[in-house]
Design a protein around this motif. Structure first.
Motif, PDB file in Angstrom:
ATOM      1  N   GLN A  90       1.403   1.894  -3.212  1.00  0.00           N
ATOM      2  CA  GLN A  90       2.387   2.702  -2.497  1.00  0.00           C
ATOM      3  C   GLN A  90       1.922   3.107  -1.101  1.00  0.00           C
ATOM      4  N   ASP A  91       0.721   3.618  -0.985  1.00  0.00           N
ATOM      5  CA  ASP A  91       0.267   4.154   0.300  1.00  0.00           C
ATOM      6  C   ASP A  91      -0.299   3.092   1.240  1.00  0.00           C
ATOM      7  N   ALA A  92      -0.903   2.040   0.688  1.00  0.00           N
ATOM      8  CA  ALA A  92      -1.485   0.996   1.543  1.00  0.00           C
ATOM      9  C   ALA A  92      -0.629  -0.269   1.564  1.00  0.00           C
ATOM     10  N   GLY A  93       0.376  -0.326   0.688  1.00  0.00           N
ATOM     11  CA  GLY A  93       1.244  -1.493   0.654  1.00  0.00           C
ATOM     12  C   GLY A  93       0.600  -2.725   0.043  1.00  0.00           C
ATOM     13  N   LEU A  94      -0.438  -2.522  -0.767  1.00  0.00           N
ATOM     14  CA  LEU A  94      -1.116  -3.662  -1.387  1.00  0.00           C
ATOM     15  C   LEU A  94      -0.329  -4.196  -2.571  1.00  0.00           C
ATOM     16  N   ALA A  95      -0.445  -5.486  -2.806  1.00  0.00           N
ATOM     17  CA  ALA A  95       0.115  -6.094  -4.009  1.00  0.00           C
ATOM     18  C   ALA A  95      -0.698  -5.586  -5.204  1.00  0.00           C
ATOM     19  N   PRO A  96      -0.091  -5.526  -6.387  1.00  0.00           N
ATOM     20  CA  PRO A  96      -0.832  -5.043  -7.562  1.00  0.00           C
ATOM     21  C   PRO A  96      -2.163  -5.772  -7.784  1.00  0.00           C
ATOM     22  N   SER A  97      -2.159  -7.084  -7.630  1.00  0.00           N
ATOM     23  CA  SER A  97      -3.405  -7.834  -7.854  1.00  0.00           C
ATOM     24  C   SER A  97      -4.457  -7.498  -6.802  1.00  0.00           C
TER      25      SER A  97
END
Length: 143
Positions: A90-97
């Motif tokens: 959510q905060d960094a916009g990273l993909a789950p993996s």
């Protein structure tokens, strides 16, 4: 370095990265085709290495966050997230993996790989090398 100095340095990094990204993304501002290829290759390598060291610092700080907040601590991350993965998504916009990989790397560095952490932060090894060095180290140590 103090915490306010660290915050100011990160803000400077954000501004400078924004300026570089804007410049290389706008042909009217910078014609990359007009840059000598050897210079462009050197700039590319320098940008990749700088980004990798920033990733090292971010990974180490993620590890610190997860020692005091998140699962098993009774404290929410950023006052909102029980899960480190959800926080990074959510905060960094990273993909789950990617979020999962960052957390695993941070934990491995914090718990088992101080020399690899120091070398990555110093720019002596790449994040890819650190990933190879630390992949599965936690599982191997538990076996």
């Amino acid at each position: 370095m103090t915490v306010p100095e660290l915050c100011a340095a990160v803000e400077q990094i954000e501004v400078l990265v924004g300026e570089v990204a804007t410049a290389v993304g706008d042909p009217a501002a910078l014609d990359l085709g007009g840059v000598p290829v050897d210079l462009l290759a050197t700039l590319s390598t320098r940008l990749l290495r700088a980004a990798d060291r920033a990733t090292a610092a971010a990974t180490v700080t993620v590890g610190q966050v997860l020692t005091v907040a998140g699962p098993g601590t009774g404290t929410l991350i950023a006052g909102r997230y029980a899960s480190g993965r959800r926080w990074l998504e959510q905060d960094a916009g990273l993909a789950p993996s990617t979020a999962t990989a960052v957390i695993a790397r941070a934990k491995d560095l914090r718990e088992h790989s101080e020399p690899a952490k120091a070398a990555w932060l110093a720019g002596q090894v790449s994040g890819d090398s650190v990933r190879e060095l630390t992949s599965g180290i936690t599982g191997a140590l538990k076996a």
